[in-house]
Every structure is written in structure tokens, then in C-alpha cells.
Design a protein around this motif. Structure first.
Motif, mmCIF file in Angstrom:
data_model
loop_
_atom_site.group_PDB
_atom_site.id
_atom_site.type_symbol
_atom_site.label_atom_id
_atom_site.label_comp_id
_atom_site.label_asym_id
_atom_site.label_seq_id
_atom_site.Cartn_x
_atom_site.Cartn_y
_atom_site.Cartn_z
ATOM 1 N N GLN A 96 -29.166 -36.615 0.784
ATOM 2 C CA GLN A 96 -28.052 -37.110 1.845
ATOM 3 C C GLN A 96 -28.545 -37.213 3.292
ATOM 4 O OE1 GLN A 96 -24.759 -34.261 2.128
ATOM 5 N NE2 GLN A 96 -23.649 -35.372 3.470
ATOM 6 N N VAL A 97 -28.308 -38.297 3.859
ATOM 7 C CA VAL A 97 -28.662 -38.602 5.332
ATOM 8 C C VAL A 97 -28.126 -37.629 6.155
ATOM 9 C CG1 VAL A 97 -28.978 -40.616 7.113
ATOM 10 C CG2 VAL A 97 -29.200 -41.091 4.706
ATOM 11 N N HIS A 98 -29.060 -37.316 7.026
ATOM 12 C CA HIS A 98 -28.494 -36.250 8.137
ATOM 13 C C HIS A 98 -29.318 -36.559 9.249
ATOM 14 C CE1 HIS A 98 -26.091 -32.865 9.103
ATOM 15 N NE2 HIS A 98 -27.028 -31.872 9.069
ATOM 16 N N ALA B 217 -29.633 -42.448 15.272
ATOM 17 C CA ALA B 217 -28.954 -43.332 13.876
ATOM 18 C C ALA B 217 -30.084 -44.020 13.699
ATOM 19 C CB ALA B 217 -27.743 -43.938 14.433
ATOM 20 N N ASP C 199 -23.702 -44.346 7.870
ATOM 21 C CA ASP C 199 -24.164 -43.167 7.848
ATOM 22 C C ASP C 199 -23.216 -42.381 8.954
ATOM 23 O OD1 ASP C 199 -27.674 -43.712 7.950
ATOM 24 O OD2 ASP C 199 -26.434 -43.513 6.337
ATOM 25 N N SER C 200 -23.001 -41.067 8.535
ATOM 26 C CA SER C 200 -22.095 -40.281 9.645
ATOM 27 C C SER C 200 -23.082 -39.816 10.746
ATOM 28 C CB SER C 200 -21.799 -38.666 8.734
ATOM 29 O OG SER C 200 -20.905 -38.986 7.757
#
Length: 125
Positions: free
Chosen positions: A1-3, A97, A113-114
Motif C-alpha cells: 500500500q502506498v504511504h 506525492a 493515492d491518498s
């Protein structure tokens, strides 16, 4: 998961400096252009700086040119924003980002992405 985890913000007097850090996880950051964005109170988020894939080019919004420097540490999957000679108009929450348009005419986010929580930079008048 992208973070993304941004850090390094704080309260600094005009003319002071801060170094923001962006810790990326869930993907290999060097394979993406990475941008720094900020959102001032009651204003829309704007692109401040970006670094392209391969670190060949960096771009800055006019208001920060000559004062901010973006850099990347590939070994740690980190991106930094060195901010010098800070001004009250630099106040805002700063975010990093991937999936950004990183070109001389502008820095824009197009990804899905969040956003991270950001890091608050405050430069009082």
C-alpha cells in the motif's frame, strides 16, 4: 500500500530554514516523479516543487525559486525539501506525492493515492 509520511515542519521566524522529509513506502520512489505541495489556510493545494524520474530536472513554483531545494535519497526512499529564507506566505501544510506532472509550466497531481497527513510550516508575520 502506498504511504507517505511528511515531517520536519514547525514554527520558524521569517528568514529561517526548515528541512522537510518525505518517507515513501509501498513503492520505489525513484521510479516516479515526486512533488511537494502545500495548502495555506483557506487556499487550494498548490504544487511547490518536484523532481523528475532519474533526478535529471527539478522545478519550483516562482515564489520559492532560489529559496527551496528538492532532493532525493534513493537508498532510503526519501525525498527532502530544504527551505531557506522562509516567508510568512510559505505558511501551510506541506505534502509529498507521486504521480505528478513535473514540468516547467507547472506542478500538478493526477494520481489516486491518498494524501499523507502533511507537516505544518508556520512562519509568523
Amino acid at each position: 500500500q502506498v504511504h507517505f509520511v511528511e515531517s520536519g515542519g514547525g514554527l520558524v521566524q521569517p528568514g529561517g530554514s526548515l528541512r522537510l522529509s518525505c518517507a515513501a513506502s509501498g513503492f520505489i520512489a525513484e521510479n516516479f516523479a515526486i512533488g511537494w505541495f502545500r495548502q495555506a489556510p483557506e487556499k487550494e493545494r498548490e504544487g511547490v516543487s518536484c523532481i523528475d524520474v532519474g533526478d535529471r530536472r527539478t522545478y519550483y513554483v516562482d515564489s520559492v525559486k532560489g529559496r527551496f531545494t528538492i532532493s532525493r535519497d534513493k537508498s532510503n526512499n526519501m525525498v527532502y525539501l530544504q527551505m531557506n529564507n522562509l516567508r510568512p506566505e510559505d505558511t501551510g501544510v506541506y505534502y509529498c506525492a507521486r504521480e505528478v506532472v513535473c514540468v516547467p509550466v507547472g506542478i500538478h497531481y493526477y494520481g489516486m493515492d491518498s494524501w499523507g497527513k502533511g507537516t505544518l510550516v508556520t512562519v509568523p508575520p
